[in-house]
Structure formats: C-alpha cells, structure tokens
Design a protein around this motif. Structure first.
Motif, short mmCIF file in Angstrom:
data_model
loop_
_atom_site.label_atom_id
_atom_site.label_comp_id
_atom_site.label_asym_id
_atom_site.label_seq_id
_atom_site.Cartn_x
_atom_site.Cartn_y
_atom_site.Cartn_z
N ALA A 247 1.13 -1.24 -0.04
CA ALA A 247 0.03 -0.43 -0.20
C ALA A 247 0.92 1.62 0.06
O ALA A 247 0.53 2.30 -0.24
CB ALA A 247 -1.28 -0.14 1.00
N LYS A 248 1.97 1.09 0.67
CA LYS A 248 2.92 2.41 0.68
C LYS A 248 3.59 2.53 -0.57
O LYS A 248 4.10 3.71 -1.22
CB LYS A 248 4.32 2.10 1.98
CG LYS A 248 4.78 3.93 2.36
CD LYS A 248 3.57 3.83 3.45
CE LYS A 248 3.77 5.28 4.56
NZ LYS A 248 2.76 6.12 4.67
N LEU A 249 3.70 1.37 -1.03
CA LEU A 249 4.77 1.58 -2.54
C LEU A 249 3.65 2.22 -3.30
O LEU A 249 3.70 2.83 -4.56
CB LEU A 249 5.08 0.02 -2.73
CG LEU A 249 5.75 0.09 -4.28
CD1 LEU A 249 6.91 1.20 -4.05
CD2 LEU A 249 5.93 -1.39 -4.33
N ILE A 250 2.80 1.73 -3.77
CA ILE A 250 1.45 2.08 -4.38
C ILE A 250 1.48 3.65 -4.29
O ILE A 250 0.76 4.16 -5.02
CB ILE A 250 -0.46 1.29 -4.46
CG1 ILE A 250 0.22 -0.09 -4.72
CG2 ILE A 250 -0.80 1.51 -5.46
CD1 ILE A 250 -0.64 -1.06 -4.89
N ASP A 251 1.32 3.89 -3.41
CA ASP A 251 0.95 5.24 -2.79
C ASP A 251 1.97 7.29 -3.18
O ASP A 251 1.45 7.57 -2.68
CB ASP A 251 0.36 5.51 -1.09
CG ASP A 251 -0.54 5.44 -0.67
OD1 ASP A 251 -1.19 4.66 -1.64
OD2 ASP A 251 -1.67 4.71 0.46
#
Length: 512
Positions: A247-251
């Motif tokens: 999720a952090k990577l996608i954000d």
C-alpha cells in the motif's frame, strides 16, 4: 464622363471547377480502398457502370498499372500495352481539359492478351499479385486470428460491464451503474464525479459510492478506478497482496517513476530483496485494464503500390486486388437509347454516359499519376530501397513536381493516404519526403529519418555507459552529422526514447 447604365463585352479565361473536375481532384487524394468504396457508390447511381470484365469493343475499362525502369531510368515505352506510357496525359492535363461530354473510349487495345489479366501479377514475369511482397513484414495481411479473437474484439468494454452489472444490481442502482459505466473511458478509468451523478439522479451520495464499489469488483480487475494508484490497488487486493508495504509503495508511485528506490525502501520498511519482489509484482498489473476490450480491431494497412527489385531495375505496380476494374456498358446504353423515350429520359441517359466516361478517364489518369509519382520517388530514393533508412535522402514535394512536370498540389494529393510496400517494409508515401540535415564535412545533406535511425542505434548499443545528448552530438559528428544538442534531443524524443536520466532510472529499476 457621364454616368449611366451601359452594356460592355469582355473576353476572359478561367478554370471553372465543375463537379467532374472536383471529382478528379478528389480521386487523387483517395487510397485504393477508398476508391473501391467510391466506385461502389457510383455503380449504384449509374446503370451504365459495372464492375468486372466484358466483351471486347463494347466496354471501356480503367486498368491497373505497372511500370519498370532500369538503373538509369524508366523505360520510355511503358510496361504493358494497356499500361501507362511516358507520353500519356497526366492528372493536371485532365483537370485543364475538363471535357466530360465526349463519348471517346480509352485508347486501349481490347484484343491484346495483356488486357485479359488483372495486373502484372498475372503476367509471365512470375509476379504473385503483390510483386513478391507476400513475405515482407507489414503487408497488411491479418493472419493467425481465430474466431475467439474476433468474438472478444467485437465486445466493447461498456457492453461487458453492463452485462455484469445487470446480474448484480437492479432497480435504481442499475440506473446509477449505467450512468457510471458511461463515464468510464476506454482504458477502464472512471472520469466522472460521484456527487455530480448523485445530483443528476437525485439519489444519496452513498448510493453512488456503493454502486461504484460494485463496479470496481467487475472484470477486468481494476476497472472503474479514479487514478493509477487506485487501479493498481484494486488489482493488488484481488491478488491478496495489498499489505501495508505494498500500500505504501502504491501510494508513492511518483517516487518509483523517479527511481528513488532507497527512499521507497525506507518508507515501506523492507529490504532490497522484498522491494525487488514488490516492483516485479507491480509490473504484472495492468495500468489500463479496459484496453483489452477495445472494440473492433484496427484495420490493417493495405498497400496501394508494390515495388520490387528485378534483374533490370525496379518493378512498380498498383495493388489491383484493391482497385476493381470499372466498365462502361455500351451495349446497355445502345439498347436503352434505341428504345422509345421522352426528352427528359434521353437527357438523363446522356448524363449517365458522360458521367461514366469521365469517371473511367479520371480513374485511368489517377492510376497513371500515382505510378508516375511512385516511379520518381523510387528514382530519387533508390539508395533507400537498396541499402535502408540510413541512405534516405532529403526530398520535397516541389522536387518531385518539377521532375515530372506536375503541380506541387497534385503531388501532395497523390502522396496522401497511400502506402508503398517494398522489401524494406510498408511505408506511407509521405515518409519519403523528409527535411535535410547538413553534413559535418560539407557534403550532401542527409535525411532526418537517417539521423533518427543512427540515434536509435547508438542508444540501443550504449550498454552500461548511458549516453547524454552531448555525447550523442559528438558521436553523430564522427559519423558525419552536424547537429545541435537541441536537435538531437528533439529527434530522440520523436522516436520515443527518454533522456539519459530517464534511461538510467529505467535501467536501475530493471536491475532492482
């Protein structure tokens, strides 16, 4: 001098753009496939026009064309008895004459053996209908497609989503779904605003949000997303890989695009190996899931002209497969004109004959003009046909117009929407007209396309040592191309290659 009304006689010359002249000019700009559609419309309107063969002496035809020239030039006598000789009238002369009323058949020997062939493909020279070009890439042949491919291609994304929504929703929610689906683009992204839909349909906002959530669960996964990050997140959730690190990577996809891998590792709290695995997973997701339902597949480009090298030079032929033979049925005209008819019917029949004669002549001159222009292009760009794009010369429409004695606007129309097939592939005729780049040694200018080819080759072979634009300028100068840095950057971007910084980041991401 007294003022008052009076009569004056004046003589003047002017070229009036009659419907026939407009038709001749229009035909020049059409491709063979467009001409085929145009002929079909004319056949429906004119009972004296037919497509196909007929008896000798009774019908006029607009034949196909092929022409050959040796290494020093084309044969002055043309190629076939029904071909296009060097002394034949051009499209410019046809426009100047503008005589559509004369009932004069084309000067063609209908008893000649070659007249019973569709094109040079059927002649004893062994051509196969495409001058031996069947094996050349880009020939426009749509092979290897099965029925399933066509069935999938004809189903649009909106139809696919509507069918799925009908199984899951009903009532007013189905109406909301229809509005949302209408606002999904071909890539699968929702381009509307939920509050606007709620106001337009007079429904609570949470209902629209709920229906959008349902649509985002439909196939293909990722459809209905409002951003790239949401599209990727939907696919990660479907794959059960949407953990806090992912999720952090996608954000932070912007950091990934810039190649800030160390910063991403710190944000996600993972080591190098985990980060590499996450990036590999991202590459497996589809950023534009809707494109797999793109509707009808794009029609393959069909060549209008074939060029092939022969023992004596070059063979040039119009694509007879896409250019049907047009016939004026004079026997039917004689039958109709010999019967009882009033003044109006006789005038209408005369108009049909004049229109048919003009169209046949216009098509014949169109074919002559196309072959003549293609012949000059091959003559001017012979080095390209022999050795490839690096030997493409600068060429202008005016240069070809002056060489063959036509107007520049005629060359522009002839080269529009027409493609040439040769051993070097399929190229639009406009491709052979390029600007020039000065040579470093003061020699002849070279084509911009040749420079682009050199830039692509240098970048493809750069290895770990990424070449900057300044370095490319130096290497190109060693090869004889005198270019400014901004010109190299412009050509590099034109062929879809990123800057040295972008290419370095891409290489780092691949190595991660």
């Amino acid at each position: 001098m007294a003022l008052g009304p009076r009569l004056d006689l004046r003589q003047s010359q002017s070229l009036v753009m009659t419907p026939q002249l407009q038709q001749a000019i229009k035909l020049l700009a059409l491709s063979n496939l467009e001409v085929e559609a145009f002929i079909a419309e004319e056949i429906e309107k004119n009972p004296l026009l037919e497509a196909g063969g007929g008896e000798a002496g009774e019908r006029d035809e607009a034949p196909g064309a092929d022409e050959v020239f040796d290494g020093d030039g084309f044969d002055g006598d043309g190629i076939r008895s029904d071909g296009f000789d060097e002394d034949g009238p051009t499209a410019d002369r046809l426009v100047e004459a503008g005589d559509a009323l004369a009932d004069a058949p084309l000067d063609v020997d209908y008893t000649a053996e070659t007249f019973h062939h569709d094109s040079a493909a059927d002649s004893p020279r062994g051509m196969d209908g495409s001058l031996g070009m069947d094996g050349v890439a880009g020939g426009g042949v749509d092979e290897g497609r099965g029925l399933d491919d066509y069935a999938t291609a004809t189903l649009s994304l909106h139809d696919h989503l509507t069918a799925q929504a009908g199984e899951l929703l009903d009532g007013f929610e189905l109406a909301i779904a229809a509005r949302i689906i209408d606002l999904i683009d071909e890539a699968g992204y929702f381009e509307g605003q939920t509050f606007e839909i709620a106001q337009a349909l007079d429904v609570p906002l949470f209902h629209v949000e709920r229906v959008l959530g349902v649509i985002q669960t439909l196939d293909p996964t990722g459809v209905g997303a409002r951003s790239l990050a949401e599209c990727i997140a939907l696919q990660a959730k479907e794959a059960d890989r949407y953990d806090p690190a992912m999720a952090k990577l996608i954000d932070n996809l912007d950091l990934l695009a810039r190649g800030a891998i160390p910063q991403l590792r710190r944000l996600c709290g993972v080591d190098e190996e985990d980060m590499a695995d996450m990036i590999r997973e991202l590459r497996d997701y589809d950023p534009k899931p809707g494109l797999r339902f793109g509707g009808e597949p794009p029609a393959p480009v069909t060549p209008d002209i074939f060029v092939r090298r022969t023992g004596g030079g070059w063979a040039i032929e119009l694509n007879a497969a896409t250019l049907p033979r047009l016939i004026v049925n004079r026997a039917y005209y004689a039958e109709l004109s010999g019967g009882p008819q009033d003044k109006g019917s006789k005038a209408w029949l005369g108009e049909c004959l004049a229109s048919a004669n003009w169209l046949v002549k216009a098509l014949d001159q169109r074919a002559r003009t196309i072959v003549k222009v293609a012949r000059e292009i091959v003559k001017q760009q012979e080095a390209f046909f022999l050795h490839g794009v690096e030997h493409l010369r600068p060429l202008t429409l005016k240069a070809v117009a002056d060489a063959i004695g036509m107007h520049e606007s005629t060359i522009s129309r002839v080269t529009s929407n027409k493609y040439l097939m040769c051993e070097r592939g399929l190229h639009e005729l406009k491709y052979f007209f390029t600007s020039g780049v000065a040579a470093a040694d003061g020699g002849d200018a070279v084509s911009a396309e040749a420079v682009k080819s050199q830039i692509a080759k240098l970048i493809a072979a750069e290895g770990d040592d990424i070449l900057s634009d300044d370095k490319l300028v130096e290497l190109l100068k060693d090869k004889g191309f005198d270019l400014a840095r901004r010109t190299v950057a412009k050509y590099r971007e034109a062929i879809g290659l990123g800057s040295s910084v972008q290419r370095r980041r891409q290489r780092a991401m691949k190595a991660a």
